[in-house]
Motif scaffolding. Structure first.
Motif, mmCIF file in Angstrom:
data_model
loop_
_atom_site.group_PDB
_atom_site.id
_atom_site.type_symbol
_atom_site.label_atom_id
_atom_site.label_comp_id
_atom_site.label_asym_id
_atom_site.label_seq_id
_atom_site.Cartn_x
_atom_site.Cartn_y
_atom_site.Cartn_z
ATOM 1 N N VAL A 1 -47.070 36.836 21.784
ATOM 2 C CA VAL A 1 -45.757 37.261 22.279
ATOM 3 C C VAL A 1 -45.643 36.925 23.761
ATOM 4 N N MET A 2 -44.502 36.348 24.144
ATOM 5 C CA MET A 2 -44.147 36.114 25.548
ATOM 6 C C MET A 2 -42.921 36.948 25.896
ATOM 7 N N ALA A 3 -43.010 37.753 26.945
ATOM 8 C CA ALA A 3 -41.858 38.497 27.458
ATOM 9 C C ALA A 3 -41.181 37.661 28.529
ATOM 10 N N ILE A 4 -39.882 37.389 28.360
ATOM 11 C CA ILE A 4 -39.154 36.450 29.221
ATOM 12 C C ILE A 4 -37.973 37.156 29.867
ATOM 13 N N ASP A 5 -37.793 36.943 31.171
ATOM 14 C CA ASP A 5 -36.647 37.489 31.894
ATOM 15 C C ASP A 5 -36.281 36.524 33.035
ATOM 16 N N PRO A 6 -35.062 36.002 33.036
ATOM 17 C CA PRO A 6 -33.973 36.197 32.075
ATOM 18 C C PRO A 6 -34.301 35.591 30.723
ATOM 19 N N PRO A 7 -33.728 36.153 29.671
ATOM 20 C CA PRO A 7 -34.094 35.719 28.313
ATOM 21 C C PRO A 7 -33.521 34.349 27.970
ATOM 22 N N MET A 8 -34.080 33.759 26.910
ATOM 23 C CA MET A 8 -33.513 32.526 26.366
ATOM 24 C C MET A 8 -32.167 32.851 25.716
ATOM 25 N N LYS A 9 -31.271 31.884 25.732
ATOM 26 C CA LYS A 9 -29.934 32.094 25.180
ATOM 27 C C LYS A 9 -29.588 30.978 24.220
ATOM 28 N N GLN A 10 -28.914 31.387 23.163
ATOM 29 C CA GLN A 10 -28.333 30.435 22.218
ATOM 30 C C GLN A 10 -26.981 30.985 21.798
ATOM 31 N N GLY A 11 -25.925 30.517 22.426
ATOM 32 C CA GLY A 11 -24.607 31.090 22.202
ATOM 33 C C GLY A 11 -24.544 32.485 22.801
ATOM 34 N N ASN A 12 -24.145 33.455 21.987
ATOM 35 C CA ASN A 12 -24.103 34.847 22.438
ATOM 36 C C ASN A 12 -25.393 35.605 22.160
ATOM 37 N N THR A 13 -26.369 34.932 21.591
ATOM 38 C CA THR A 13 -27.639 35.567 21.234
ATOM 39 C C THR A 13 -28.653 35.380 22.357
ATOM 40 N N ARG A 14 -29.298 36.483 22.703
ATOM 41 C CA ARG A 14 -30.333 36.455 23.732
ATOM 42 C C ARG A 14 -31.686 36.695 23.087
ATOM 43 N N TYR A 15 -32.691 36.023 23.596
ATOM 44 C CA TYR A 15 -34.059 36.172 23.099
ATOM 45 C C TYR A 15 -34.976 36.550 24.266
ATOM 46 N N PRO A 16 -35.172 37.845 24.498
ATOM 47 C CA PRO A 16 -36.059 38.251 25.602
ATOM 48 C C PRO A 16 -37.537 38.090 25.282
ATOM 49 N N PHE A 17 -37.855 37.784 24.021
ATOM 50 C CA PHE A 17 -39.243 37.598 23.616
ATOM 51 C C PHE A 17 -39.354 36.321 22.785
ATOM 52 N N LEU A 18 -40.435 35.590 23.026
ATOM 53 C CA LEU A 18 -40.808 34.459 22.190
ATOM 54 C C LEU A 18 -42.034 34.891 21.386
ATOM 55 N N ILE A 19 -41.905 34.937 20.060
ATOM 56 C CA ILE A 19 -42.974 35.430 19.189
ATOM 57 C C ILE A 19 -43.403 34.308 18.256
ATOM 58 N N VAL A 20 -44.696 34.017 18.272
ATOM 59 C CA VAL A 20 -45.278 32.977 17.423
ATOM 60 C C VAL A 20 -46.294 33.632 16.503
ATOM 61 N N LEU A 21 -46.256 33.270 15.235
ATOM 62 C CA LEU A 21 -47.172 33.814 14.242
ATOM 63 C C LEU A 21 -48.201 32.750 13.877
ATOM 64 N N PHE A 22 -49.492 33.108 14.030
ATOM 65 C CA PHE A 22 -50.588 32.187 13.737
ATOM 66 C C PHE A 22 -51.383 32.697 12.547
ATOM 67 N N ASN A 23 -51.943 31.739 11.822
ATOM 68 C CA ASN A 23 -52.908 32.040 10.772
ATOM 69 C C ASN A 23 -54.307 31.935 11.382
ATOM 70 N N ILE A 24 -55.105 32.998 11.240
ATOM 71 C CA ILE A 24 -56.410 33.036 11.889
ATOM 72 C C ILE A 24 -57.313 31.914 11.408
ATOM 73 N N GLU A 25 -57.189 31.534 10.162
ATOM 74 C CA GLU A 25 -58.086 30.519 9.597
ATOM 75 C C GLU A 25 -57.693 29.089 9.974
ATOM 76 N N GLU A 26 -56.550 28.921 10.639
ATOM 77 C CA GLU A 26 -56.100 27.579 10.996
ATOM 78 C C GLU A 26 -56.834 27.090 12.242
ATOM 79 N N ILE A 27 -57.484 25.940 12.140
ATOM 80 C CA ILE A 27 -58.254 25.346 13.230
ATOM 81 C C ILE A 27 -57.491 24.141 13.770
ATOM 82 N N ILE A 28 -57.526 23.964 15.103
ATOM 83 C CA ILE A 28 -56.797 22.881 15.744
ATOM 84 C C ILE A 28 -57.635 22.301 16.878
#
Length: 416
Positions: A123-150
């Motif tokens: 999770v990333m907390a962002i201020d000012p938030p990302m915007k897409q139209g009238n929607t604001r995204y104050p957090f960027l959340i990424v979901l990872f699989n623990i078994e995935e190797i890169i």
């Protein structure tokens, strides 16, 4: 201009936020019609390119990218994005939308284990938030699989070394391992920020989060060392220093769960419902150790108010009053019966048989009642006989008188 985007016949320009102004223009959209079906180029893309040639937009070439992460599974904003780390910003490129996040706008980083133990939230907390139209995204959340190797290759140029200094030397030119660990190492080094992980709190099942619901969305509530974080829709982060008090309420979903309410000092209330009842004692103990005050539930006060309303029910009061009045009338009748004295005999004149049994007394009383009823019947018969005899006598007397009158009249006629 901070960012540009083109889709179909629409060109989108985003602007930097003016911190000194009360109101500032953040985004503007242009409709760019196409000249015809034979046109090879996108008119909206051409318009955006002209703006980029004139405006001071944060941009960089592919060669300046430190590293590139492909197909990141983002749950907020939803979609899969290719993420590139540059010296001043992060570029997210998706199928529909693109975002640019300046390093100065990233406040906090979180790495949270999923309840199933097989996935991780970054999770990333962002201020000012990302915007897409009238929607604001104050957090960027990424979901990872623990078994995935890169395995990721880093490109560290002289400009990058000059920007980040000695800390960039902590990263190897090639990093391999679980996906979430690789991303965490890159972000911690490039952003120079600590990553917050769950503390000592554990549930009865050994997890670091509490499954619950916020309004109509289900998610996980993480009790951290400095606050509570709810993921993932909508993401909510509340610091302990901003909490006025908390409440533990009975859940409306059943007796096996409870509701946890957080009252913010600014007046906002966050109610997380459907938490398992077995976790209430652990959560209450955690809240006490953090010095947060716990207040009584509003539902308890509501129950008391309902009880008071029942005690002062006007209908019930009226029924009670009618019952009291009826009792008073019955007591008055009883008093009149007590004033009546049917005989001169006293209790001293009455002989009691202490050796008499219950059966004999009952049989005696029954025989007395039979005798009394027979005596009363005989008296009634005698009275009826006397009345009938008196009527017969009166009839005889009246008939004699009428016969004497008729004989007197006949004699008077003969003499005449």
């Amino acid at each position: 201009v901070s960012n540009t985007n083109a889709q179909k016949n629409e060109a989108i320009l985003q602007f930097h936020q003016n911190e000194d102004a009360a109101v500032s223009l953040m985004e503007i959209r242009f409709h760019v019609p196409s000249s015809g079906p034979d046109q090879d180029t996108d008119p909206a893309q051409e318009f955006v390119q002209r703006v980029l040639n004139k405006a001071d937009v944060i941009s960089a070439s592919e060669a300046d990218a430190i590293c590139t992460l492909t197909e990141l599974n983002c749950v907020t904003p939803r979609g899969r994005y290719d993420v590139k780390f540059f010296t001043d910003f992060i570029d997210l490129h998706g199928k529909t939308f693109d975002y640019k996040i300046s390093y100065d706008h990233i406040l906090r980083l979180f790495l949270l284990p999923h309840k199933d133990g097989r996935q991780m939230y970054f999770v990333m907390a962002i201020d000012p938030p990302m915007k897409q139209g009238n929607t604001r995204y104050p957090f960027l959340i990424v979901l990872f699989n623990i078994e995935e190797i890169i395995s990721v290759d880093l490109t560290i140029s002289d400009k990058t070394r000059e920007k980040f200094g000695e800390r960039i030397e902590k990263l190897d030119e090639s990093i391999s391992g679980p996906y979430h660990e690789v991303v965490s190492r890159i972000c911690r080094t490039v952003l120079d920020k600590k990553i917050t992980v769950p503390g000592n709190f554990t549930t009865s099942g050994g997890a670091k989060c509490l499954p619950c619901s916020y309004k109509a969305s289900s998610g996980f509530l993480y009790p951290l060392e400095r606050g509570f974080l709810f993921v993932h829709k909508p993401p909510i982060h509340v610091l302990f220093s901003d909490i006025g008090h908390v409440k533990f309420d009975r859940s409306s979903q059943g007796t096996k769960s409870f509701d946890f309410e957080i009252d913010h000092k600014n007046g906002t209330k966050y109610v997380f419902s459907g938490i398992e009842k077995v976790e209430q004692e652990r959560l209450a103990e955690f809240v006490k150790t953090k010095g947060i005050s716990i207040t009584k539930s509003d539902k308890a006060f509501a129950k008391l108010d309902m009880d008071n309303e029942v005690d002062h029910d006007p209908y019930a009061e009226r029924m009670k009053q009618e019952g009291r009045e009826k009792d008073e009338i019955d007591s008055d009748d009883d008093e009149e019966d007590e004033d009546f004295q049917g005989g001169s005999e006293s209790e001293e004149d009455i002989d009691f048989d202490s050796d008499a049994s219950i059966d004999s007394s009952e049989s005696g009383s029954e025989s007395d009642r039979v005798k009394k009823t027979k005596g009363s019947d005989d008296e009634n018969k005698k009275k009826k006989k006397k009345e009938s005899s008196s009527k017969d006598k009166s009839r005889d007397e009246s008939s004699k008188k009428s016969s004497k009158r008729s004989s007197g009249k006949e004699s008077s006629k003969d003499s005449a």
